[in-house]
Design an enzyme around this catalytic site. Sequence first.
Site, PDB file in Angstrom:
ATOM      1  N   ASP A  96     -10.825   1.959  -3.257  1.00  5.75           N
ATOM      2  CA  ASP A  96     -11.390   1.666  -1.933  1.00  5.75           C
ATOM      3  C   ASP A  96     -12.911   1.675  -1.983  1.00  5.75           C
ATOM      4  OD1 ASP A  96      -9.131   1.179  -0.552  1.00  5.75           O
ATOM      5  OD2 ASP A  96      -8.987   3.139   0.404  1.00  5.75           O
ATOM      6  N   ASP A 116       0.836  -1.202   0.000  1.00  4.50           N
ATOM      7  CA  ASP A 116       0.000   0.000   0.000  1.00  4.50           C
ATOM      8  C   ASP A 116       0.872   1.254   0.000  1.00  4.50           C
ATOM      9  OD1 ASP A 116      -2.279   1.555   0.208  1.00  4.50           O
ATOM     10  OD2 ASP A 116      -3.018   0.629   2.053  1.00  4.50           O
TER      11      ASP A 116
HETATM   12  C1  DGJ Z   1      -5.782   2.069   1.997  1.00  7.68           C
HETATM   13  C2  DGJ Z   1      -6.161   0.858   1.218  1.00  7.68           C
HETATM   14  O1  DGJ Z   1      -6.685   1.222  -0.028  1.00  7.68           O
HETATM   15  C3  DGJ Z   1      -7.164   0.044   2.011  1.00  7.68           C
HETATM   16  O2  DGJ Z   1      -7.577  -1.065   1.263  1.00  7.68           O
HETATM   17  C4  DGJ Z   1      -6.533  -0.376   3.315  1.00  7.68           C
HETATM   18  O3  DGJ Z   1      -5.488  -1.257   3.060  1.00  7.68           O
HETATM   19  C5  DGJ Z   1      -6.039   0.842   4.067  1.00  7.68           C
HETATM   20  N1  DGJ Z   1      -5.211   1.671   3.257  1.00  7.68           N
HETATM   21  C6  DGJ Z   1      -5.292   0.423   5.307  1.00  7.68           C
HETATM   22  O4  DGJ Z   1      -4.704   1.480   5.949  1.00  7.68           O
END
Ligand code: DGJ
Length: 750
Positions: free
Chosen positions: A547, A477
């Site tokens: 997301d 990430d």
């Molecule tokens: C952003 C990501 O897009 C989410 O899926 C998740 O992993 C969060 N970060 C966790 O902090």
Amino acid sequence: MPITFDKEKKIFKLDTPNSTYMIGILDKEHFITHLYYGKYIPDRDLSYIFAPISDAMPSKREGHRAAFMDNIPLEYPTFGIGDFRDHCLEIEDANGHHACSLSYESHRIYHGKPKIPSLPATFAEEKDCTTLELSCKDHILNLNIVLRYSVYEDLDVISKSVIVANQAVTPIYLKRILSGSLEFFGWDYDIVTLHGSWAKECQFYRVPVTANKVITESIRGETSAQSSPMMAILSKDATEDYGEVYGMNLVYSGNFYGSVEGYHTLGTRAVMGIHPSNFSWKLNSGDSFYSPELIYVYSAEGLGQMTRTFHDLYRKHLIRSPYKDKERPILVNNWEATYFDFDEKKLLELAREAKKCGIEMLVLDDGWFGERTIDDRGLGDWIVNEKKIKGGLGKLSSDINALGMKFGLWIEPEMVNPNSNLFRTHPDWAIQIPGRPCTLSRTQLVLDWSRKEVRDGVYSQIKNVLDHANVEYIKWDMNRHLTELGSFGLPADQQQELSHRYVLGVYEIMNRLISDFPNLLYENCSSGGARFDPGVLYYSPQIWASDDSDAIERIRIQAGTSLCYPLSTMGAHVSAVPNHQTGRITPMETRAIVALFGSFGYELDITKLSDQEKAMIQEHTARYHKYHPIVRDGDLYRISDVFHPADDACWSVVSKDKKEALLAYVQIHSRPGSQIFSKKIRLKGLDPNALYEIVEHIYDQEHAHIPYAAEGEEMEEKLVLSGAALMNVGIWMKHSFADYTAQLIYLRKI
Ligand code: DGJ
């Protein structure tokens, strides 16, 4: 040979199966001009098109050269010599001057395609590709510039990159080095770009070429959710299936710049490459700089064919993962199920329930390390938090494996929280400008990955974790942009190298990760899809697309992402309702059908679902195994305008041998016509002469409106139709007396 050179006329002709690209060497100055890019033509000399341009020159005297430069389509335009349009190359010499000009020196044509040092790029075997290297020189600066074109044998793809070598004794500074430029006669074109925001990535925009620049860009340090590193130039009449389209996609994951400019003598120029803002690169005597690769795709059959060419290119010639042609395990990610609130018992409970539903892997997201109980601490301390996970990750992974499930893990290695042991020990490791307060975004800072010791320090921690637990998947990430750009590792005159050096550092660690752990399934993510680009796909076969996993929002996001990137690369999960980003309630069937057209998984607390919902998940996971190969390897056809769906959306994939097809239809709103409720859909991409049977039609039976059927009477019949009928006449979708319902149709050739 797909690349030929006419010695007498000094013309290069680059041919793909359906397109031609032509470059001419003009004038005694040996200017490198762009003659043509478009549908395949057999002719070898198009220099006649310059006649009116030359006639328009006010004078042929040397002193009037500038008027000429501003008028002619150039192959790689440079700054400071009378071409006032957007340019690709600008340097600063030892005296602070900025002019540079290219003149042809020599060339080389050979089979295959070389790698670009330290950068991702498409690859090909000798039989698949031919490369032209055009060597040019600025004699005054003693600068050598190589324009490199690789032409794919079986795809309408030309890739372009540039190498600049300083052969002078003094250093020069590159102020701008874009990867390529395309020129068109006239302004009769539209421009497609993708823009968005967090949870709203890859929204489709189409605007006309106009008397100025249309720009797509990122100066955020990554490609970003706000803009994607792609542009398409379309003939005015181009649609999904008809008309000319020129796709451009930059194989790079940092700041980028793309512009399309209608210029005063009625031509159009499109350029793309590393963003010149806050960029400068010191090129010492004897050093070379390599630009990222820019991909050109030509389609005479609209955006749809452009998409299918990009997909084939990336599936065959970019993605390297052992998983690229394999079924990926169906995963459940605990993020939306628990956020930071979990312990090993909760995770095992989730894994146990997931296993019963046919899910194959549990992914442990953010919060397993350091003091990370909330998002303002812990990043940088990649040591398991045993208060949350008793026995550590080795034990957790083996307990999960004992349930028959694989185990995957989230990391965010480029970041550090000020509240972490790493930052307390090495405060200089964060990107910062001394004396200036650092902008905190999500309470975190970006580590200075232009510095080897910083990369090594973080990577050794991550490697240690992976060496001591059975981790079969990594979600990498990246949750903030780069600000206050300053590095303790660079002298003042090289501070503007930081953004590019940072990206090179990211690539180096991604490469180390896949070399040290070659069997890992590796997924990228950046607050969703903020780093969805071909550069990343060179390292990881899939990227979390957004997301926002609301099925209705996902239609647009996945449609925009699909413009260039294969469906198998898009992380797509079924999440809980009401959706955490939109609050919308959609049927589980709809969420599952939309997610099926990506790299499929779950993102919810299965332990909280009803028995009926769990039974549905069992059906959906089985369905994934049945249909994933067509989704992964097939050709995508967008049937309705899925970029801007209003009442419904429809798309399909057809297997390469045209024996199978899978069609999805989402009825967003229930909107009757006067008499006819149902919607007729015409399929695409089938074999017109073959007969197809509708083998499976999944729809919401509870709300389906079956016209003219007496109560209790079934109107179901097994349809067998020719591909021609399916494509020209079409089939009826079931009308549903409910919003947000979806249908899935599987057809097979008989
Ligand atoms: C952003 C990501 O897009 C989410 O899926 C998740 O992993 C969060 N970060 C966790 O902090």
